[in-house]
Write a protein that holds these residues in place. Structure first.
Motif, PDB file in Angstrom:
ATOM      1  N   GLU A  62      16.081 -84.238  48.334  1.00 19.59           N
ATOM      2  CA  GLU A  62      16.268 -84.436  49.780  1.00 19.59           C
ATOM      3  C   GLU A  62      15.339 -85.506  50.335  1.00 19.59           C
ATOM      4  OE1 GLU A  62      13.330 -80.641  50.017  1.00 19.59           O
ATOM      5  OE2 GLU A  62      15.352 -80.485  50.836  1.00 19.59           O
ATOM      6  N   LYS A  63      15.630 -85.884  51.564  1.00 18.39           N
ATOM      7  CA  LYS A  63      14.805 -86.894  52.232  1.00 18.39           C
ATOM      8  C   LYS A  63      13.354 -86.408  52.313  1.00 18.39           C
ATOM      9  CE  LYS A  63      14.822 -89.874  56.284  1.00 18.39           C
ATOM     10  NZ  LYS A  63      14.609 -91.057  55.426  1.00 18.39           N
ATOM     11  N   MET A  64      12.419 -87.300  52.082  1.00 22.27           N
ATOM     12  CA  MET A  64      11.006 -86.909  52.203  1.00 22.27           C
ATOM     13  C   MET A  64      10.621 -86.854  53.678  1.00 22.27           C
ATOM     14  SD  MET A  64       9.119 -89.088  49.197  1.00 22.27           S
ATOM     15  CE  MET A  64       7.444 -88.645  49.647  1.00 22.27           C
ATOM     16  N   THR A  65       9.721 -85.918  54.024  1.00 26.81           N
ATOM     17  CA  THR A  65       9.281 -85.822  55.418  1.00 26.81           C
ATOM     18  C   THR A  65       8.209 -86.883  55.671  1.00 26.81           C
ATOM     19  OG1 THR A  65       7.464 -84.340  54.918  1.00 26.81           O
ATOM     20  CG2 THR A  65       9.591 -83.314  55.370  1.00 26.81           C
ATOM     21  N   LYS A  66       7.966 -87.113  56.977  1.00 24.57           N
ATOM     22  CA  LYS A  66       6.951 -88.078  57.378  1.00 24.57           C
ATOM     23  C   LYS A  66       5.588 -87.670  56.791  1.00 24.57           C
ATOM     24  CE  LYS A  66       5.410 -90.132  61.743  1.00 24.57           C
ATOM     25  NZ  LYS A  66       4.178 -89.381  62.013  1.00 24.57           N
ATOM     26  N   GLU A  67       5.323 -86.334  56.848  1.00 28.14           N
ATOM     27  CA  GLU A  67       4.033 -85.840  56.344  1.00 28.14           C
ATOM     28  C   GLU A  67       3.888 -86.099  54.847  1.00 28.14           C
ATOM     29  OE1 GLU A  67       4.723 -84.303  60.096  1.00 28.14           O
ATOM     30  OE2 GLU A  67       6.047 -84.079  58.396  1.00 28.14           O
ATOM     31  N   GLN A  68       4.978 -85.860  54.128  1.00 26.96           N
ATOM     32  CA  GLN A  68       4.926 -86.084  52.665  1.00 26.96           C
ATOM     33  C   GLN A  68       4.654 -87.561  52.363  1.00 26.96           C
ATOM     34  OE1 GLN A  68       8.783 -84.494  51.710  1.00 26.96           O
ATOM     35  NE2 GLN A  68       7.936 -82.601  50.888  1.00 26.96           N
TER      36      GLN A  68
END
Ligand code: SER
Length: 584
Positions: A485-491
């Protein structure tokens, strides 16, 4: 036989055998800033080896002016040269192994008169990429070489490729037996003891290697290279090229002028004068970068050894003219460039003399510092700074130190110097690979950044985030990896943070060679399903990352600059793609 006669015999022989004689390409490659110098006859011919039609036909021969700077620090021994001439013949899809070997054999034995007993050859032993070259071996038998003179070796000895990527293939190398005693029971052409000297290399170039492995070229080519200075030395029964007419007049002149007898320094002066002359004649100027820096180093080293021999620098102009005169028969174009060659070398020498003066001032300061601290040793960092910043030879620092009753910390200097040497060696190798594979310092940095990114992704997302693809240009890295899945901003921020922390830690990047099995056991990651050679390279970045990889890499992560992710997007089902840059 003189060098020029060997060259003429060679070109005429191949002309008689239907080859077009083409001119030597310039030493300084045209329109290709990524390559320092022409290093082999095949280099200017790469497009034709890959299938483009050559205007002169499909059988070519030439003499090629070459500079190889990897061995620059070895010049002074009895064999290394930075400038050399390579005689070559090429088949661009015309003849292959049989004719190539028959012609080489005829040229060596009939034209040069080398007795068959003096010859041995090596052929490719075969591996998972390409079978054992029995065809070449049988061709050698057919022309009359006894079976026991035919050896088989692996990729390290009998495979030729310029750098990491490009046209390549198995080769057969010809060796001349100097008649020296064998070094052991197992003495053979690849043992390097000096009994056997390689004289000619015929590459059967029928593959192209890139990151995905080997593919067959449409054209079966032959690329050969024969080092002229070495052949001249052997045919004249001389121990070194410096004893042949290529260097003898200048070596004698240096001996007559020198107040100190030092054969190594005389060789360095003679060799570096010749290579500087050839490089300047083909258009390079001394500078602080790339080929200009190589030229600068050659001239400075030459000047320093003139000093060492206690030859007045007033003599330099005469020595340059003598070097030109001695080479004119082989390179008549030098006459037109004579004034430029002389002034470029003399001006660079003058600059160096000035830096020597600055260096002396810096030295005095270091002396005062040491005195103030009550030490009688000049530290390695100072010696290295004098060397690197002021081009100040460490021997001179040592001499000056001794005159003042001081010692020098030579071991620390050696350590710093070795690290520096390794860096410039890698640098020049990268540059060479550069022209063919588009690798340079920037892409090398991206390459190391990719390893850091890979590991950081595994830490943040989990073990499953494995490399699926990688593509590097001078502008960015692109990295594909498995993740659903798409990575989060935090990741993304966390990944960036980890990579930048590892850059800030200036971790050393080291390389070890081992078998694939050992690499797996050691916990290295990598694309195991790929075909590798017997041995693989494992690059470690401190304790942080360990990957199987062909390199090249920077020596320390501190060289990378600031890492920034520009984009995270989908690549294909279950595969994400990151584009990132390094900011300086
Ligand atoms: N390219 C091969 C070499 O440099 C043969 O010319 O040895």
């Amino acid at each position: 036989m003189k060098a020029i006669e060997i060259r003429n015999k060679y070109l005429n022989f191949f002309k008689r055998h239907g080859h077009a004689v083409i001119p030597s390409a310039p030493l300084v490659p045209e329109n290709d800033p990524s390559v320092l110098f022409t290093t082999a006859g095949m280099q200017p011919l790469v497009p034709y080896l890959l299938g483009e039609k050559h205007p002169a036909g499909n059988k070519l021969t030439d003499y090629q002016k070459c500079v190889r700077t990897v061995d620059i620090d070895d010049v002074g021994d009895n064999r290394h040269l930075t400038y050399f001439e390579m005689l070559g013949n090429w088949s661009l899809g015309a003849y292959f192994k049989e004719e190539s070997i028959a012609m080489s054999f005829e040229f060596l034995t009939k034209e040069l008169g080398i007795p068959v007993e003096k010859l041995s050859v090596t052929c490719f032993a075969g591996d998972e990429d390409c079978p054992r070259d029995d065809v070449a071996a049988n061709c050698w038998k057919k022309v009359g070489l006894p079976e026991e003179k035919i050896y088989f070796f692996g990729k390290e000895d009998n495979w030729w490729i310029a750098g990491e990527e490009g046209p390549c293939g198995p080769d057969t190398e010809m060796f001349y037996d100097t008649g020296k005693e064998p070094c052991s029971e197992n003495c053979n052409p690849s043992c390097g003891c000096g009994k056997y000297v390689e004289i000619w290399n015929n590459v059967f170039m029928e593959y192209y290697k890139d990151q995905n492995g080997y593919r067959k070229l449409e054209q079966q080519n032959v690329d050969t290279g024969l080092g002229l200075e070495r052949m001249t030395m052997l045919l004249q029964g001389k121990e070194t090229p410096f004893d042949t007419e290529i260097f003898a007049p200048i070596m004698e002149k240096l001996e007559s002028l020198a107040k100190v007898s030092d054969i190594q320094s005389r060789r360095i002066v003679a060799e570096h004068l010749r290579s500087s002359m050839m490089i300047i004649s083909d258009g390079a100027k001394p500078s602080n970068v790339d080929r200009g820096y190589v030229l600068r180093r050659l001239i400075r080293r030459m000047t320093r050894h003139l000093n060492k021999l206690q030859i007045s620098l007033e003599e330099l102009e005469g020595l340059i003219n003598l070097t030109i005169d001695n080479a004119l028969e082989m390179y008549p174009e030098l006459e037109a460039n004579r004034a430029m060659i002389v002034s470029t070398i003399v001006e660079e020498k003058d600059k160096f003399v000035k830096t020597l003066a600055h260096g002396e001032k810096e030295f005095e300061k270091a002396l005062e510092r040491a005195e103030a601290e009550g030490k009688n040793v000049i530290d390695g960092e100072t010696i290295f700074k004098l060397y690197e910043t002021y081009g100040f030879p460490p021997e001179v620092t040592e001499e000056l130190a001794k005159e003042n009753g001081f010692e020098i910390d030579a071991s620390k200097f050696d350590e710093l110097f070795k690290a520096h040497q390794e860096k410039s060696r890698l640098g020049s190798e990268q540059k060479f690979k550069g022209g063919l594979a588009e690798q340079n310092e920037i892409t090398t940095a991206y390459h190391t950044a990719t390893h850091l990114l890979h590991k950081a992704l595994q830490i943040v997302l989990g073990e499953h985030a494995k490399q699926k693809g990688s593509n590097i240009t001078v502008d960015r890295l692109r990295f594909d990896f498995s993740h659903p899945e798409k990575m989060t901003k935090e990741q993304l921020e966390e990944v960036e943070k980890i990579v930048n922390e590892k850059i800030a830690e200036d971790l050393p990047v080291t390389c070890q060679e081992m078998t694939l099995e050992e690499a797996k056991k050691s916990g290295a990651t990598g694309l195991f399903e790929n075909k590798y050679g017997d041995k693989v390279k494992v690059y470690s970045i401190g304790d942080f990352s360990k990957e199987i990889c062909g390199g090249p890499h920077v020596t320390h992560t501190g060289e990378l600059g600031h890492f920034k992710i520009k984009k995270e997007e989908s690549s294909s089902a279950g595969v994400r793609r990151i584009k990132a840059i390094l900011e300086k």
